[in-house]
Design a protein around this motif. Structure first.
Motif, PDB file in Angstrom:
ATOM      1  N   THR A  12     -14.928 -30.929  47.143  1.00  0.00           N
ATOM      2  CA  THR A  12     -14.489 -30.827  48.464  1.00  0.00           C
ATOM      3  C   THR A  12     -15.807 -30.963  49.354  1.00  0.00           C
ATOM      4  O   THR A  12     -16.622 -29.958  49.330  1.00  0.00           O
ATOM      5  N   LEU A  13     -15.917 -32.072  49.928  1.00  0.00           N
ATOM      6  CA  LEU A  13     -17.132 -32.424  50.768  1.00  0.00           C
ATOM      7  C   LEU A  13     -17.154 -32.215  52.137  1.00  0.00           C
ATOM      8  O   LEU A  13     -16.874 -32.844  52.874  1.00  0.00           O
ATOM      9  N   THR A  14     -17.064 -30.652  52.331  1.00  0.00           N
ATOM     10  CA  THR A  14     -17.122 -30.059  53.696  1.00  0.00           C
ATOM     11  C   THR A  14     -18.348 -29.104  53.703  1.00  0.00           C
ATOM     12  O   THR A  14     -18.974 -28.541  52.965  1.00  0.00           O
ATOM     13  N   SER A  15     -18.536 -28.778  55.227  1.00  0.00           N
ATOM     14  CA  SER A  15     -19.395 -27.809  55.285  1.00  0.00           C
ATOM     15  C   SER A  15     -19.228 -26.534  54.579  1.00  0.00           C
ATOM     16  O   SER A  15     -20.320 -25.881  54.170  1.00  0.00           O
ATOM     17  N   ASP A  16     -18.185 -26.007  54.914  1.00  0.00           N
ATOM     18  CA  ASP A  16     -17.787 -24.837  54.351  1.00  0.00           C
ATOM     19  C   ASP A  16     -18.023 -24.710  52.983  1.00  0.00           C
ATOM     20  O   ASP A  16     -18.303 -23.627  52.330  1.00  0.00           O
ATOM     21  N   ALA A  17     -17.466 -25.624  52.312  1.00  0.00           N
ATOM     22  CA  ALA A  17     -17.648 -25.782  50.810  1.00  0.00           C
ATOM     23  C   ALA A  17     -19.115 -25.526  50.361  1.00  0.00           C
ATOM     24  O   ALA A  17     -19.333 -25.013  49.423  1.00  0.00           O
ATOM     25  N   GLU A  18     -19.787 -26.648  51.029  1.00  0.00           N
ATOM     26  CA  GLU A  18     -21.280 -26.567  50.797  1.00  0.00           C
ATOM     27  C   GLU A  18     -21.852 -25.164  50.931  1.00  0.00           C
ATOM     28  O   GLU A  18     -22.631 -24.617  50.006  1.00  0.00           O
ATOM     29  N   VAL A  19     -21.703 -24.204  52.117  1.00  0.00           N
ATOM     30  CA  VAL A  19     -22.159 -23.121  51.999  1.00  0.00           C
ATOM     31  C   VAL A  19     -21.661 -22.113  51.245  1.00  0.00           C
ATOM     32  O   VAL A  19     -22.339 -21.269  50.575  1.00  0.00           O
ATOM     33  N   SER A  20     -20.251 -22.275  50.785  1.00  0.00           N
ATOM     34  CA  SER A  20     -19.971 -21.353  49.929  1.00  0.00           C
ATOM     35  C   SER A  20     -20.495 -21.290  48.570  1.00  0.00           C
ATOM     36  O   SER A  20     -20.479 -20.327  47.806  1.00  0.00           O
ATOM     37  N   GLY A  21     -20.905 -22.495  48.118  1.00  0.00           N
ATOM     38  CA  GLY A  21     -21.285 -22.547  46.798  1.00  0.00           C
ATOM     39  C   GLY A  21     -20.385 -23.047  45.817  1.00  0.00           C
ATOM     40  O   GLY A  21     -20.843 -22.994  44.649  1.00  0.00           O
ATOM     41  N   GLU A  22     -19.267 -23.421  46.208  1.00  0.00           N
ATOM     42  CA  GLU A  22     -18.179 -23.663  45.338  1.00  0.00           C
ATOM     43  C   GLU A  22     -18.498 -24.982  44.425  1.00  0.00           C
ATOM     44  O   GLU A  22     -17.995 -25.126  43.338  1.00  0.00           O
ATOM     45  N   TRP A  23     -19.308 -25.883  44.799  1.00  0.00           N
ATOM     46  CA  TRP A  23     -19.950 -27.066  44.092  1.00  0.00           C
ATOM     47  C   TRP A  23     -20.503 -26.552  42.884  1.00  0.00           C
ATOM     48  O   TRP A  23     -20.722 -27.332  41.931  1.00  0.00           O
ATOM     49  N   PHE A  24     -20.881 -25.224  42.637  1.00  0.00           N
ATOM     50  CA  PHE A  24     -21.732 -24.802  41.455  1.00  0.00           C
ATOM     51  C   PHE A  24     -21.085 -23.779  40.580  1.00  0.00           C
ATOM     52  O   PHE A  24     -21.191 -23.784  39.333  1.00  0.00           O
ATOM     53  N   ALA A  25     -20.172 -22.886  41.046  1.00  0.00           N
ATOM     54  CA  ALA A  25     -19.722 -21.898  40.517  1.00  0.00           C
ATOM     55  C   ALA A  25     -18.734 -21.123  41.263  1.00  0.00           C
ATOM     56  O   ALA A  25     -18.957 -21.382  42.689  1.00  0.00           O
ATOM     57  N   PRO A  26     -17.778 -20.112  40.802  1.00  0.00           N
ATOM     58  CA  PRO A  26     -16.811 -19.493  41.456  1.00  0.00           C
ATOM     59  C   PRO A  26     -17.724 -18.533  42.555  1.00  0.00           C
ATOM     60  O   PRO A  26     -18.646 -18.138  42.373  1.00  0.00           O
ATOM     61  N   THR A  27     -16.929 -18.518  43.695  1.00  0.00           N
ATOM     62  CA  THR A  27     -17.718 -17.807  44.828  1.00  0.00           C
ATOM     63  C   THR A  27     -17.579 -16.336  44.864  1.00  0.00           C
ATOM     64  O   THR A  27     -17.585 -16.025  46.209  1.00  0.00           O
ATOM     65  N   THR A  28     -17.691 -15.558  43.901  1.00  0.00           N
ATOM     66  CA  THR A  28     -17.449 -14.378  44.093  1.00  0.00           C
ATOM     67  C   THR A  28     -18.803 -13.683  44.408  1.00  0.00           C
ATOM     68  O   THR A  28     -18.748 -12.464  44.512  1.00  0.00           O
ATOM     69  N   TYR A  29     -19.899 -14.334  44.475  1.00  0.00           N
ATOM     70  CA  TYR A  29     -20.983 -13.564  44.666  1.00  0.00           C
ATOM     71  C   TYR A  29     -21.452 -12.793  45.914  1.00  0.00           C
ATOM     72  O   TYR A  29     -22.039 -12.081  45.802  1.00  0.00           O
ATOM     73  N   THR A  30     -20.664 -13.465  46.819  1.00  0.00           N
ATOM     74  CA  THR A  30     -20.747 -12.550  48.256  1.00  0.00           C
ATOM     75  C   THR A  30     -20.192 -11.114  48.198  1.00  0.00           C
ATOM     76  O   THR A  30     -20.931 -10.245  48.614  1.00  0.00           O
ATOM     77  N   SER A  31     -19.134 -11.051  47.297  1.00  0.00           N
ATOM     78  CA  SER A  31     -18.643  -9.704  47.197  1.00  0.00           C
ATOM     79  C   SER A  31     -19.476  -8.999  46.316  1.00  0.00           C
ATOM     80  O   SER A  31     -19.707  -7.606  46.437  1.00  0.00           O
ATOM     81  N   ASP A  32     -20.023  -9.560  45.278  1.00  0.00           N
ATOM     82  CA  ASP A  32     -20.784  -8.977  44.387  1.00  0.00           C
ATOM     83  C   ASP A  32     -22.184  -8.360  45.232  1.00  0.00           C
ATOM     84  O   ASP A  32     -22.698  -7.233  44.521  1.00  0.00           O
ATOM     85  N   PHE A  33     -22.931  -9.205  45.840  1.00  0.00           N
ATOM     86  CA  PHE A  33     -24.069  -8.830  46.499  1.00  0.00           C
ATOM     87  C   PHE A  33     -23.769  -7.413  47.428  1.00  0.00           C
ATOM     88  O   PHE A  33     -24.493  -6.499  47.523  1.00  0.00           O
TER      89      PHE A  33
END
Length: 391
Positions: A363-384
């Motif tokens: 998904t080539l959007t700015s939101d997808a880029e910032v979220s990190g979804e290109w690399f792994a599931p984005t649960t890290y924000t909650s984890d931090f």
């Protein structure tokens, strides 16, 4: 002499073809200069891996992770910092990767009750030092330096630490000259893995017979070390490959097209080009055009615009990127741990290899880029946030 690669593979994917095609061939295993006084050549030694093993390696480099490598130790006293400001100082705001990291850092700071102030390092020691001094005088909650060498502003950074301002140096390799302390920490880099991944891809794509030009940033020791890691990988997996290094810098940005063109004209057998960072991709491509060279174009440190270009497949054949949004959360985590007097971990920053095929599935959007979804599931924000006591 040149060394035969131990297996063959059909060369695929797009090439950047501008003007007349230059003859490609194997270069001799010797050292010489190219691309002006600031260029050097390294030729691979004998050895290498089987095509099957290299294919598996490249395939693994294109896969996303199961999870981001978030630390596990909680952080004390985060609420006490509410309302403070963290200064973000990238070596240059020209690099698209840093804009993504800034967004990640801003989101992380908001979650922790802080704010972020950007100050552009402009690629020069003078501007970087001024930014650090500004942060010190503003009694910042912390300073995040991104992609720049400590020595570019050593006096200002030392002064900020003496004033009690925690400093985090991101996207640089640790240096014995500047060890970690109660007010200073490093926050991880994915520079070397990206250069290694591009070397693996080129070795496989070229049937082990590539003549490579690397536009190497010389803004600091780390940037040079990243390219050295790539050269070492070429020597390991591609004994028939030759690598020419063309030295460039953020401060001499306008000279990159002519420098690249000169390197290509002096080495007409070059058929692959690596731009170490995506910020240098456009002027590197301009240099290819000026030389009327036919090459396969690749780059590291990619951002959204780069992967959109890659998806098109007409001008770019392979690219690497790191989880720059995640890096912003890591940077703040390091600042918070310095404030708490706790050990700052050795952070791992994920990176990934992309081709037109794999980029097409993103998904080539700015939101997808910032979220990190290109690399792994984005649960890290909650984890931090849980580590910081904010959830």
């Amino acid at each position: 002499m040149s060394y035969p690669f131990r297996a063959a593979r059909s060369r695929a994917l797009a090439v950047l073809a501008v003007g007349a095609a230059l003859t490609a061939g194997l270069a001799a295993c010797s050292s010489s200069s190219s691309g002006g006084d600031d260029a050097g050549k390294a030729t691979a030694s004998s050895g290498g891996s089987t095509d099957s093993a290299l294919s598996q390696t490249v395939a693994s480099l294109e896969k996303e992770l199961d999870a981001f490598p978030v630390p596990t130790d909680s952080v004390d006293g985060v609420a006490d910092l509410a309302g403070g400001t963290v200064y973000y100082i990238p070596i240059t705001s020209r690099a698209p990767q840093f804009a993504v990291t800034q967004q990640g850092l801003t989101a992380a700071a908001k979650a922790a009750g802080l704010k972020v102030q950007l100050c552009d390092g402009e690629g020069t020691p003078t501007a970087i030092s001024a930014c650090v001094t500004q942060a010190q005088h503003a009694k910042a909650a912390g300073i995040v330096l991104d992609g720049l060498a400590y020595d570019m502003a050593a006096n200002a950074i030392d002064a900020a630490q003496k004033a009690g301002v925690p400093v985090v140096l991101s996207n640089q390799l640790p240096s014995d000259r500047h060890p970690v302390s109660a007010t200073f920490a490093y926050a991880g880099t994915a520079g070397s893995p990206q250069m290694v991944a591009l070397a693996d891809w080129i070795a496989l794509d070229s049937d082990g017979k590539a003549n490579v030009l690397i536009n190497e940033a010389t803004d600091g020791e780390s940037q040079i070390a990243y390219v050295d890691a790539g050269i070492a990988e070429f020597k390991k997996v591609c004994p028939g490959c030759t690598v020419t290094v063309n030295k460039i810098s953020s401060a001499s940005f306008q000279q990159i097209p002519s420098s690249t063109s000169s390197a290509l004209l002096k080495n007409p057998d070059i058929d692959y080009v690596i731009s170490e960072f995506a910020e240098f991709l456009q002027p590197t491509q301009q240099g290819v055009q000026q030389a009327s060279a036919k090459v396969t174009m690749t780059t590291g440190a990619s951002a959204l615009s780069t992967l959109k270009e890659l998806k098109g497949g007409a001008t770019l054949a392979a690219a690497t990127a790191q989880a720059a949004g995640y890096q912003g959360w890591v940077d703040l985590d390091a600042i918070l741990r310095l404030h708490a007097g706790q050990t700052v971990p050795d952070y791992e920053i994920p990176s990934r290899l992309f081709t037109p095929e794999s980029a097409g599935s993103l998904t080539l959007t700015s939101d997808a880029e910032v979220s990190g979804e290109w690399f792994a599931p984005t649960t890290y924000t909650s984890d931090f946030q849980k580590l910081w006591g904010m959830q």
